[in-house]
Design an enzyme around this catalytic site. Structure first.
Site, short mmCIF file in Angstrom:
data_model
loop_
_atom_site.label_atom_id
_atom_site.label_comp_id
_atom_site.label_asym_id
_atom_site.label_seq_id
_atom_site.Cartn_x
_atom_site.Cartn_y
_atom_site.Cartn_z
N ARG A 1 0.83 -1.22 0.00
CA ARG A 1 0.00 0.00 0.00
C ARG A 1 0.86 1.26 0.00
O ARG A 1 0.48 2.28 -0.58
CB ARG A 1 -1.02 -0.02 1.14
CG ARG A 1 -0.46 -0.07 2.53
CD ARG A 1 -1.57 -0.30 3.56
NE ARG A 1 -1.03 -0.78 4.81
CZ ARG A 1 -1.04 -0.09 5.94
NH1 ARG A 1 -1.59 1.09 6.01
NH2 ARG A 1 -0.50 -0.59 7.04
N PHE B 1 -15.14 -2.09 3.11
CA PHE B 1 -16.09 -0.98 3.05
C PHE B 1 -16.49 -0.63 1.62
O PHE B 1 -17.56 -0.06 1.39
CB PHE B 1 -15.53 0.25 3.76
CG PHE B 1 -15.13 -0.02 5.19
CD1 PHE B 1 -15.95 -0.78 6.01
CD2 PHE B 1 -13.94 0.46 5.71
CE1 PHE B 1 -15.59 -1.06 7.32
CE2 PHE B 1 -13.56 0.18 7.00
CZ PHE B 1 -14.39 -0.58 7.81
N HIS C 1 -6.10 -3.43 3.00
CA HIS C 1 -6.63 -4.14 4.17
C HIS C 1 -7.60 -5.26 3.79
O HIS C 1 -8.57 -5.52 4.49
CB HIS C 1 -7.29 -3.16 5.15
CG HIS C 1 -6.32 -2.18 5.75
ND1 HIS C 1 -5.66 -1.23 5.00
CD2 HIS C 1 -5.89 -2.01 7.02
CE1 HIS C 1 -4.87 -0.53 5.78
NE2 HIS C 1 -4.98 -0.97 7.01
N SER D 1 -4.31 5.46 5.90
CA SER D 1 -4.10 4.01 5.89
C SER D 1 -3.96 3.45 4.48
O SER D 1 -3.18 2.54 4.24
CB SER D 1 -5.28 3.30 6.58
OG SER D 1 -5.34 3.67 7.93
N ASP E 1 -7.70 -6.12 13.99
CA ASP E 1 -9.03 -5.50 13.86
C ASP E 1 -10.14 -6.54 13.75
O ASP E 1 -11.31 -6.24 14.00
CB ASP E 1 -9.08 -4.56 12.66
CG ASP E 1 -8.49 -3.19 13.00
OD1 ASP E 1 -8.33 -2.90 14.21
OD2 ASP E 1 -8.21 -2.41 12.07
N GLU F 1 -19.13 6.07 1.34
CA GLU F 1 -18.57 5.32 0.21
C GLU F 1 -19.47 5.35 -1.02
O GLU F 1 -18.98 5.36 -2.15
CB GLU F 1 -18.31 3.87 0.62
CG GLU F 1 -17.18 3.69 1.65
CD GLU F 1 -17.64 3.93 3.10
OE1 GLU F 1 -18.85 4.11 3.32
OE2 GLU F 1 -16.78 3.91 4.00
N ARG G 1 -2.85 -4.95 4.30
CA ARG G 1 -2.33 -4.04 5.30
C ARG G 1 -0.84 -4.34 5.57
O ARG G 1 -0.04 -3.43 5.74
CB ARG G 1 -3.12 -4.21 6.60
CG ARG G 1 -2.50 -3.52 7.79
CD ARG G 1 -3.39 -3.65 9.03
NE ARG G 1 -2.65 -3.29 10.23
CZ ARG G 1 -2.04 -4.18 11.02
NH1 ARG G 1 -2.09 -5.47 10.74
NH2 ARG G 1 -1.38 -3.78 12.08
#
Lengths: 288, 318
Positions: free
Chosen positions: B7, B80, B105, B34, B113, B55, B164
């Protein structure tokens, strides 16, 4: 490419009576389309057709011979089921031959049941509610970014604003101060399952939307003087997007369709109903 | 071995390409620190749009910008983005426009998480969309090459799935991504492991162990899930006759399913799939979870051995 100067208000001084007569032709085409297809959405097409007539014949800088001119104004029909209204007005405005309307919703036709981008003059496909307004936000944002002065108009339905994504788009339009964006809400008070006040009540839309940071103005969506004043109001507001609430009648112009949820998504039920619709529209006369 | 974050490579590459490609716009939903799109955002604030935790509006807005001539990069966490499936379907894929979804992620490497943030269904969801192409890079170098390819060569929707965690760097510095073409990481004659993303490194390690057990194992990176390299899969099915798939994703509708579809249609070969088995993830350290869910190096080795055991079973029946 056609010089942007050519994208002027082609008929900016059309009389109300002239606009009325164009809308009358469009109403006839709408009924013919859904009758021929034996399906489709006449109610919400008839409620918004006067506003569309005004936009396409008195306001939008568009050129049927150059539908993708980068300087054109953009129009998005977020309530994509009102495709008969948009298809009929585009054909009347010269974007494609009226002949094509006969094949609406039929196989091998580009005139998909819901608004389809493959048709000249159409900016984006729509049909699932709550998305076209976001697309319009993206278009208006791009105009700002590119320092272009074209304007973006989008029509949303009063059932459609039950979608949370519409309110997300209100937030974004407000954050980015999109004063080049005019959102027109077709307040015809009916959705598929019945009256909006019963399905999902949303009283006092004006103050709710205003609290999201938009200018709001309500007008009679079937009166050309009021439509003109509302559009001019939106164009002259600076620093904020504008929501114009068009107070309309679902099925406007056909007595048995008016205020009747049945005709949200049904064509005339019989030859008699079809004949009556055509007769009533044909007999209608402009009144001051 | 060098360890790098895909990322971070994405953020860096996008910001670099933003200089020469003024049509790039970037949209994020409050996760730019992130997803690393903030690197672009700091460099080109006028072309960066933080849409907030909205979103649906983000995707529709990106569609409107692409329809107005922009190349729109949309980033958030993979899980998401899935809530906007319908916006992606209707406003982006049906219009077939230049919107790139580069999500981070994805999968169980999210780690602590937990299950709510660990999507293992996304490759299947996105691959089902007409006009959508799906890429799962194996390391930071492949990620950069994919981003460059998307910017310079493409004008249609893509879904790029990043993680991630930092990954070992597996590809050479001059590696160039080629859409619809597998990358043979290691050749072999007895068994092929088709893999992508984080599982490429695991598969290479598993191949070493299988070699010790006298199974000469090829490792093939299928970073381009859609379009998929049918010929590349069939060639190795013929050559090795035994297949294992390994993915940081559900075995349903991901890499394992795609490989099985291709071989079933053209050259059926006995195979085993390694991946999530119809379950949600859970909290834990990212890399620990692979063993927990039977997706570690030893599990890939076991799958390889099982292919041969199953083969013997079939032979004894026939």
């Amino acid at each position: 490419m056609v010089d942007p100067q050519h994208l002027q208000h082609v008929e900016s001084d059309r009389s109300n009576e002239s606009l009325f007569n164009i809308a009358k032709q469009a109403r006839t085409l709408i009924i013919d389309m859904v009758w021929s297809a034996k399906s489709g959405h006449p109610g919400g097409s008839l409620s918004i057709i006067d506003v569309l007539t005004y936009l396409y014949f008195n306001e939008l800088h568009v050129d049927p011979s150059d539908p993708e001119n980068p300087s054109r104004d953009r129009f998005v029909m977020s309530k994509g089921h009102a495709s008969p209204a948009l298809y009929s007005i585009l054909s009347l405005r010269g974007f494609f031959p009226q002949e094509l309307l006969k094949d609406f919703r039929k196989i091998n036709s580009k005139l998909e049941g819901h608004v389809h981008r493959g048709v000249p003059g159409i900016e984006t496909s729509t049909g699932s509610l709550g998305q076209g307004i976001g697309i319009a936000v993206g278009m208006a944002l791009t105009a700002k970014l590119d320092k272009k002065d074209y304007r973006v108009f989008v029509v949303i339905g009063d059932g459609e604003i039950e979608e949370g994504s519409v309110w997300e788009s209100f937030m974004a339009a407000s954050k980015y101060a999109l004063d080049n964006l005019t959102i027109i809400l077709d307040l015809n008070k009916i959705q598929l399952d019945g009256f909006t006040k019963d399905v999902m009540p949303l009283p006092d839309i004006e103050s709710r939307v205003r609290s999201f940071g938009l200018n709001v103005r309500k007008f009679n969506g079937h009166n050309f003087d009021e439509i003109r004043n509302a559009i001019e109001f939106a164009k002259h507001e600076k620093g904020k997007p504008t929501l114009l609430i068009a107070d309309t009648v679902k099925g406007k112009g056909v007595s048995y369709m008016e205020n009747n949820p049945k005709y949200h998504g049904s064509p005339p039920a019989s030859q008699e109903e079809y004949d009556l619709a055509i007769k009533e529209i044909g007999a209608s006369k402009y009144e001051n | 071995m060098r360890i790098e974050s895909p990322r971070e490579s994405y953020g860096k590459k996008l910001a670099e390409l933003g200089e020469s490609h003024k049509d790039i716009v970037v949209l994020d939903a409050d996760l730019s620190s992130s997803t690393k799109t903030q690197v672009f955002g700091k460099k080109f604030p006028e072309r960066f749009f933080n849409m907030g935790i909205s979103e649906q509006s983000m995707v529709a807005t990106a569609a409107g910008m692409a329809l107005s001539g922009k190349k729109a990069f949309v980033s958030t966490f993979a899980v998401f983005l899935m809530r906007t499936y319908e916006q992606i379907r209707q406003s982006v894929c049906y219009n077939n426009i230049d919107v790139k979804f580069v999500v981070t992620h994805a999968g169980i490497t999210v780690g602590e998480d937990g299950a709510t943030h660990q999507i293992v269904e996304d490759v299947g969801i996105m691959s089902g969309l007409p006009n959508m192409k799906v890429i799962v890079p194996s390391d930071s170098i492949e990620t950069e090459s994919v981003i460059q390819y998307l910017v310079e060569k493409t004008k249609t929707p893509y879904y790029v799935r990043l993680s991630r965690e930092k990954f070992p760097v597996l590809n050479d510095d001059d590696y160039q991504f080629r859409e619809g073409q597998n990358v043979v990481m290691k050749d072999g004659t007895d068994l092929t492991i088709f893999c992508n993303g984080a599982m490429v490194d695991f598969s290479l390690k598993a191949a070493e162990k299988l070699k010790e057990l006298a199974i000469d194992t090829a490792v093939v990176n299928v970073s381009s899930i859609k379009p998929i390299d049918r010929k590349g899969i069939i060639d190795y099915a013929r050559k090795t006759g035994h297949i294992v798939t390994a993915e940081e994703h559900s075995i349903y509708n991901g890499l394992g399913s795609r490989v099985a579809e291709v071989t079933a249609e053209e050259y059926p070969v006995i195979m085993q799939r390694v991946g999530m088995r119809d379950s949600f993830g859970k909290s834990g350290k990212g890399w620990e979870l692979f063993d927990y869910f039977h997706m570690g190096v030893s599990d890939i080795v076991d799958a390889g051995l099982k292919v041969f055991r199953e083969e013997k079973k079939y032979e004894s029946i026939s």
